[in-house]
Design a protein around this motif. Structure first.
Motif, PDB file in Angstrom:
ATOM      1  N   ALA A   1       0.865  -1.183   0.000  1.00 60.11           N
ATOM      2  CA  ALA A   1       0.000   0.000   0.000  1.00 60.11           C
ATOM      3  C   ALA A   1       0.901   1.233   0.000  1.00 60.11           C
ATOM      4  N   THR A   2       0.667   2.159  -0.920  1.00 62.68           N
ATOM      5  CA  THR A   2       1.529   3.329  -1.080  1.00 62.68           C
ATOM      6  C   THR A   2       0.685   4.594  -1.062  1.00 62.68           C
ATOM      7  N   GLN A   3       1.139   5.572  -0.302  1.00 63.38           N
ATOM      8  CA  GLN A   3       0.536   6.906  -0.305  1.00 63.38           C
ATOM      9  C   GLN A   3       1.682   7.914  -0.258  1.00 63.38           C
ATOM     10  N   GLY A   4       1.846   8.644  -1.353  1.00 64.45           N
ATOM     11  CA  GLY A   4       2.975   9.561  -1.439  1.00 64.45           C
ATOM     12  C   GLY A   4       4.275   8.788  -1.372  1.00 64.45           C
ATOM     13  N   GLN A   5       5.163   9.161  -0.444  1.00 61.04           N
ATOM     14  CA  GLN A   5       6.443   8.479  -0.284  1.00 61.04           C
ATOM     15  C   GLN A   5       6.411   7.414   0.809  1.00 61.04           C
ATOM     16  N   ASP A   6       5.264   7.209   1.462  1.00 59.87           N
ATOM     17  CA  ASP A   6       5.150   6.202   2.513  1.00 59.87           C
ATOM     18  C   ASP A   6       4.556   4.919   1.954  1.00 59.87           C
ATOM     19  N   SER A   7       5.075   3.792   2.433  1.00 59.73           N
ATOM     20  CA  SER A   7       4.591   2.491   1.989  1.00 59.73           C
ATOM     21  C   SER A   7       4.383   1.581   3.185  1.00 59.73           C
ATOM     22  N   GLU A   8       3.433   0.682   3.059  1.00 58.92           N
ATOM     23  CA  GLU A   8       3.195  -0.387   4.023  1.00 58.92           C
ATOM     24  C   GLU A   8       3.281  -1.694   3.257  1.00 58.92           C
ATOM     25  N   ILE A   9       4.105  -2.628   3.736  1.00 56.66           N
ATOM     26  CA  ILE A   9       4.330  -3.896   3.058  1.00 56.66           C
ATOM     27  C   ILE A   9       3.914  -5.028   3.989  1.00 56.66           C
TER      28      ILE A   9
ATOM     29  N   GLN B   1      10.308 -14.187   3.277  1.00 53.18           N
ATOM     30  CA  GLN B   1      11.031 -13.758   2.097  1.00 53.18           C
ATOM     31  C   GLN B   1      11.285 -12.260   2.145  1.00 53.18           C
ATOM     32  N   LEU B   2      12.268 -11.831   1.375  1.00 55.19           N
ATOM     33  CA  LEU B   2      12.580 -10.404   1.293  1.00 55.19           C
ATOM     34  C   LEU B   2      11.570  -9.703   0.402  1.00 55.19           C
ATOM     35  N   VAL B   3      11.232  -8.470   0.777  1.00 57.72           N
ATOM     36  CA  VAL B   3      10.387  -7.597  -0.028  1.00 57.72           C
ATOM     37  C   VAL B   3      11.060  -6.230  -0.058  1.00 57.72           C
ATOM     38  N   ALA B   4      11.082  -5.592  -1.220  1.00 60.18           N
ATOM     39  CA  ALA B   4      11.737  -4.288  -1.333  1.00 60.18           C
ATOM     40  C   ALA B   4      10.938  -3.385  -2.261  1.00 60.18           C
ATOM     41  N   LYS B   5      10.980  -2.074  -1.983  1.00 59.51           N
ATOM     42  CA  LYS B   5      10.256  -1.108  -2.804  1.00 59.51           C
ATOM     43  C   LYS B   5      10.916   0.264  -2.686  1.00 59.51           C
ATOM     44  N   PHE B   6      11.173   0.903  -3.848  1.00 57.71           N
ATOM     45  CA  PHE B   6      11.661   2.276  -3.860  1.00 57.71           C
ATOM     46  C   PHE B   6      10.497   3.240  -3.671  1.00 57.71           C
ATOM     47  N   ASP B   7      10.804   4.428  -3.134  1.00 61.80           N
ATOM     48  CA  ASP B   7       9.739   5.406  -2.923  1.00 61.80           C
ATOM     49  C   ASP B   7       9.286   6.048  -4.224  1.00 61.80           C
ATOM     50  N   LYS B   8      10.082   5.940  -5.292  1.00 64.29           N
ATOM     51  CA  LYS B   8       9.640   6.343  -6.623  1.00 64.29           C
ATOM     52  C   LYS B   8      10.545   5.690  -7.655  1.00 64.29           C
ATOM     53  N   LEU B   9      10.235   5.883  -8.934  1.00 65.44           N
ATOM     54  CA  LEU B   9      10.971   5.186  -9.989  1.00 65.44           C
ATOM     55  C   LEU B   9      12.165   5.981 -10.490  1.00 65.44           C
ATOM     56  N   ASN B  10      11.992   7.279 -10.714  1.00 68.54           N
ATOM     57  CA  ASN B  10      13.026   8.097 -11.343  1.00 68.54           C
ATOM     58  C   ASN B  10      13.499   9.191 -10.393  1.00 68.54           C
ATOM     59  N   TYR B  11      14.827   9.379 -10.310  1.00 65.40           N
ATOM     60  CA  TYR B  11      15.419  10.365  -9.419  1.00 65.40           C
ATOM     61  C   TYR B  11      16.358  11.288 -10.197  1.00 65.40           C
ATOM     62  N   ALA B  12      16.545  12.485  -9.641  1.00 62.48           N
ATOM     63  CA  ALA B  12      17.621  13.362 -10.115  1.00 62.48           C
ATOM     64  C   ALA B  12      18.910  12.952  -9.412  1.00 62.48           C
ATOM     65  N   SER B  13      20.055  13.256 -10.023  1.00 57.32           N
ATOM     66  CA  SER B  13      21.338  12.863  -9.439  1.00 57.32           C
ATOM     67  C   SER B  13      21.634  13.623  -8.152  1.00 57.32           C
ATOM     68  N   THR B  14      20.862  14.659  -7.865  1.00 57.15           N
ATOM     69  CA  THR B  14      21.049  15.417  -6.626  1.00 57.15           C
ATOM     70  C   THR B  14      20.184  14.875  -5.491  1.00 57.15           C
TER      71      THR B  14
END
Length: 716
Positions: free
Chosen positions: A423-431, A443-456
């Protein structure tokens, strides 16, 4: 930072000024409910006796420090148990426990002889008693008996241990003052507790495993005089196995002061229920720091002691209980001469929390979830099956009370194993990990807070797995070369937010591979992908879809660009959205879009956008618009022996029994299937075509309340 409970606990200080050893217990004068536990290996039985004057309706259990997670549990007849997302076991009964009665629960944990924290509540939800029980008495029979079972034979007291055949050694064999040593022993009584001593001074506690092996670590005090010393492993009856070794003086004895002022390092002062909290500092080497937490009224709610090592360092870690009350806590740290007071706050640190009605379901059950979230934006839900395929998604609108609920209907033929709910809302997730047909695996579960980032920016990867697991991490760059390797230790709650500083990361798509024992998971993230890609081409692999059917989208644009995909129903309501990126050749594909089982019939639109550029494709979702309640199968072509038939219905009564009857070509009843409709009046059943079935046209009749619907299928 500190376990928040209303339990009364006392600390028995064997050496008060030095806080050398502490035993924690629950005074009988304050505990109306009595609890006792016995254990064998990693399985424990805890028995609660109601000594109060009111009935007990609920028992809540959570684990103590460094115990990890519950593996499974078992209840007596008449009691049901569930496990919350934060690891809390909640046992309830339709027939509350009357005064004088008792009940047993069986639990299996990651380690043996755990410390169990518990709380009892009456039929109105009012708290009765809170306590802590140490599991440590071995038993041979770990079954739970119902009141009608034959009473268990009383467990005899543990027989005196025999250390004649036991032996141990230390590594290194010639240690120095201040050295950390490894203790390796064999031939000891299985599953037993031992004190590790140096010249009768306790250094640590060890336990033997089921084979009688002992493995542990300890540190020789810096102030230990050079010369021959006696190491010993002593059991609870006072029997010892000794080893005499000469130690030499270390060069850094004088570098550690014999006195050290009490120091509490600054850290976070805001924690949420279920969070892992740590605190550390400095004090006199070899002493101890007593930690006391009090609620806003000044009532003592938690006590612990942190031992100070030979370097003058100390630390303490614990988990805030999932049901902790919100508010401020006053924490006192004292070494006997000085006292430092700090204030922390227990508040909602996450905007979203999801709890399942159970951690295990059976095929054909409906998984149910409820929770809370911020009212400012919708919540996206994704469910993945045991092979990692996304099988369900939805966008939920949060009502004015901040509560959400949703469900997922399984079938008799659904794959058994561990399902992952995100479940995702903004940058927060519940797994969450949910088991179907079996307990969920770690088992391991992983999730990024978004897909694309700036290098900064800094990428945040949420990792969830077994408590305290050491997870290896590998980042692979767009050229398929290793960019970063690291080791990540998960917290007591099995969670870790790992941050990646993207400074120096060139534009492109990166992969992250996480491994723990036999479990492995991979995720991708992108750095510096552009939008405004120019022409976008987008199409679905077919133009007509049935209710509940999956959709495959194919498209192209410039290489390495970010594209947002959105699916809208005939009324213009957004049903699903997802970001994708094109590969080095400018191609992309997406197979997680699915027509909901209760979808509106008509023309649906899938739109792809990148900056000012967009493309769209239209598909038709078929159904009989004139008929409120409809039923369909997942294809119009003939089925063969062994095929899976998905029978999907929509437009009927909400949360009611659905009876699906199948008639053979001669009109005789062939099969009957049952399920439940969802809160929106839809349902789905999967049926496997038998090998011995006669070919021909079969009629399917679905009955939901007063509504009936029919469809046909052909078997060849």
């Amino acid at each position: 930072m500190f376990i928040d409970s209303k339990m009364s606990m006392r600390m028995l200080f064997v050496a008060l000024m030095l806080f050398a050893a502490v035993a924690i217990g629950v005074p009988a004068a304050f505990a109306e409910t009595a609890a006792k536990g016995t254990g064998f290996e990693k399985t424990s039985i805890i028995e609660f006796t109601n000594n109060d004057t009111v009935e007990i309706n609920t028992v809540r259990i959570w684990l103590g420090k460094d115990i990890g997670d519950f593996k499974s549990f078992k209840t007596e007849k008449g009691w049901t148990g569930t496990k919350s997302a934060e690891g809390l076991l909640i046992f309830t009964s339709s027939k509350p426990l009357k005064p004088g009665e008792s009940v047993k629960f069986g639990i299996k944990t990651e380690v043996g002889n755990p410390a169990i924290n518990w709380r009892t509540l009456d039929t109105r939800g009012n708290e009765l008693t809170t306590g802590r029980t140490e599991i440590g008495k071995p038993v041979q029979d770990t079954s739970i008996q119902t009141p009608k079972d034959t009473p268990q034979t009383p467990v005899a007291p543990a027989a005196p241990t025999n250390l004649d055949s036991a032996k141990f050694r230390i590594i290194p064999e010639s240690p120095k003052n201040g050295d950390e040593i490894r203790v390796i022993g064999e031939g000891f009584p299985p599953n037993s507790h031992f004190n590790f001593l140096i010249d009768n001074e306790k250094l640590d506690d060890f336990s033997s495993d089921g084979s009688g092996n002992v493995l542990g670590r300890a540190k020789i005090p810096l102030n230990k005089q050079e010369g021959r010393v006696e190491f010993a492993l002593s059991d609870d009856q006072g029997q010892k196995k000794t080893l005499s070794i000469r130690i030499v003086g270390g060069e850094n004895i004088a570098t550690v002061p014999s006195t050290q002022k009490l120091v509490v390092n600054p850290g976070s002062n805001i924690f949420g229920p279920g969070d892992t909290a740590t605190v550390s500092g400095m004090a006199k080497p070899g002493s101890a720091v007593a930690i006391t937490a009090k609620d806003a009224s000044g009532k003592k709610i938690y006590e612990a002691v942190a031992q100070v090592d030979s370097q003058g360092k100390w630390s303490h870690e614990t988990v805030i209980p999932p049901d902790a009350e919100l508010g401020t806590r006053t924490i006192e740290f004292t070494n006997g001469q000085e006292t430092i007071t700090k204030t922390i706050s227990i508040s909602v640190t996450k905007t979203i929390r999801i709890t399942p009605s159970s951690i295990r379901y059976e095929p054909g059950d409906r998984m149910l979830f409820n929770g809370t979230a911020s009212t400012t934006q919708p919540v996206e839900i994704f469910i993945k099956d045991p092979i990692g395929k996304e099988i369900y998604s939805d966008i939920l609108t949060v009502n004015e009370t901040g509560t959400i609920n949703f469900g997922f209907q399984t079938t008799q033929t659904s794959t058994k194993g561990t399902y992952v709910v995100i479940a995702t809302q903004g940058q927060d997730s519940e797994i969450l990990r949910i088991g179907l047909g079996e307990a969920p695996s770690e088992q391991l579960v992983a999730k990024f807070d978004k897909l694309n980032y700036a290098s900064t920016e800094t990428a945040r990867l949420t990792i969830q797995g077994p408590a305290k697991a050491a997870v290896s991490l590998l980042i692979i760059d767009p050229s398929d070369r290793a960019k970063l390797t690291d080791s990540v230790t998960l917290g007591l709650d099995g969670r870790k937010d790992y941050e990646i500083n993207l400074s120096g990361y060139k534009s492109g798509v990166y992969s992250v591979v996480l491994k723990y024992l036999k479990s492995q998971v991979s995720e991708v993230f992108a750095v510096g992908l552009s939008t405004g890609s120019g022409e976008i081409k987008l199409q679905a692999t077919k133009q007509t879809y049935l209710l509940g059917e999956g959709m495959l989208l194919l498209g192209s644009s410039k290489p390495n660009v970010l594209i947002k995909l959105e699916m809208y129903d005939p009324s213009g309501e957004l049903i699903k959205r997802k970001e994708v990126f094109t590969d080095k050749e400018g191609k992309f594909s997406e197979g997680t879009f699915r027509i909901p089982a209760d979808a509106k019939q008509g023309m649906w639109v899938v739109r792809g956008t990148s900056g000012p550029n967009y493309a769209e494709t239209k598909v038709e979702v078929v159904g009989t618009v004139e008929q409120a309640f409809v039923v369909n199968v997942d294809k119009s072509t003939p089925y063969r022996s062994g095929d899976l038939v998905k029978i999907v219905g929509a437009g009927g009564g909400k949360t009611q029994t659905v009876i699906v009857t199948m008639f053979d070509p001669k009109g005789a009843k062939y099969a009957e299937l049952n399920t439940f409709s969802t809160s929106t009046g839809s349902f789905q059943i999967t049926w496997k075509v038998p090998g011995s079935i006669d070919p021909g046209e079969y009629k399917i009749v679905a009955k939901l309340g007063n509504d009936n619907a029919e469809t046909k299928l052909t078997i060849q």
